[in-house]
Design a protein around this motif. Sequence first.
Motif, PDB file in Angstrom:
ATOM      1  N   ASN A 122      12.063   2.160  -0.636  1.00 50.20           N
ATOM      2  CA  ASN A 122      11.429   1.301   0.357  1.00 50.20           C
ATOM      3  C   ASN A 122      11.974   1.589   1.755  1.00 50.20           C
ATOM      4  O   ASN A 122      12.259   0.687   2.534  1.00 50.20           O
ATOM      5  CB  ASN A 122      11.586  -0.180  -0.001  1.00 50.20           C
TER       6      ASN A 122
ATOM      7  N   ILE B 183       8.002  11.477   0.234  1.00 48.40           N
ATOM      8  CA  ILE B 183       7.926  10.043   0.541  1.00 48.40           C
ATOM      9  C   ILE B 183       7.189   9.316  -0.576  1.00 48.40           C
ATOM     10  O   ILE B 183       7.657   8.296  -1.084  1.00 48.40           O
ATOM     11  CB  ILE B 183       7.232   9.805   1.895  1.00 48.40           C
TER      12      ILE B 183
ATOM     13  N   LYS C 209       3.250   4.276   7.445  1.00 44.56           N
ATOM     14  CA  LYS C 209       2.805   5.607   7.035  1.00 44.56           C
ATOM     15  C   LYS C 209       1.535   5.976   7.781  1.00 44.56           C
ATOM     16  O   LYS C 209       0.436   5.680   7.337  1.00 44.56           O
ATOM     17  CB  LYS C 209       2.553   5.639   5.528  1.00 44.56           C
TER      18      LYS C 209
ATOM     19  N   ASN D 253       9.620   6.758  -2.286  1.00 44.03           N
ATOM     20  CA  ASN D 253       9.684   5.556  -1.460  1.00 44.03           C
ATOM     21  C   ASN D 253       9.553   4.257  -2.246  1.00 44.03           C
ATOM     22  O   ASN D 253      10.075   3.231  -1.810  1.00 44.03           O
ATOM     23  CB  ASN D 253       8.639   5.591  -0.353  1.00 44.03           C
TER      24      ASN D 253
END
Length: 67
Positions: free
Chosen positions: A42, A34, A47, A38
């Motif tokens: 996105n 992630i 989190k 990410n």
Amino acid sequence: MKDYERYDAVGLAELVRQGAVSAAELLRAAIARIDDRNESLNAVIAKDYAAAMTQAQRPLEIGRAHV
């Protein structure tokens, strides 16, 4: 980090059940992925890694549906 991407959810669950890997180790690998990907995707906006780790460190509960 081991290459867990080649497994689907059932395969990862089987590794945990067999004791080949812990849920916490899989979570750490997922968090690393992630954090690595990410920013461009996105895709993950919430989190809560601490809560996830707490859950991952709990003993695995095997119910009748898992026998």
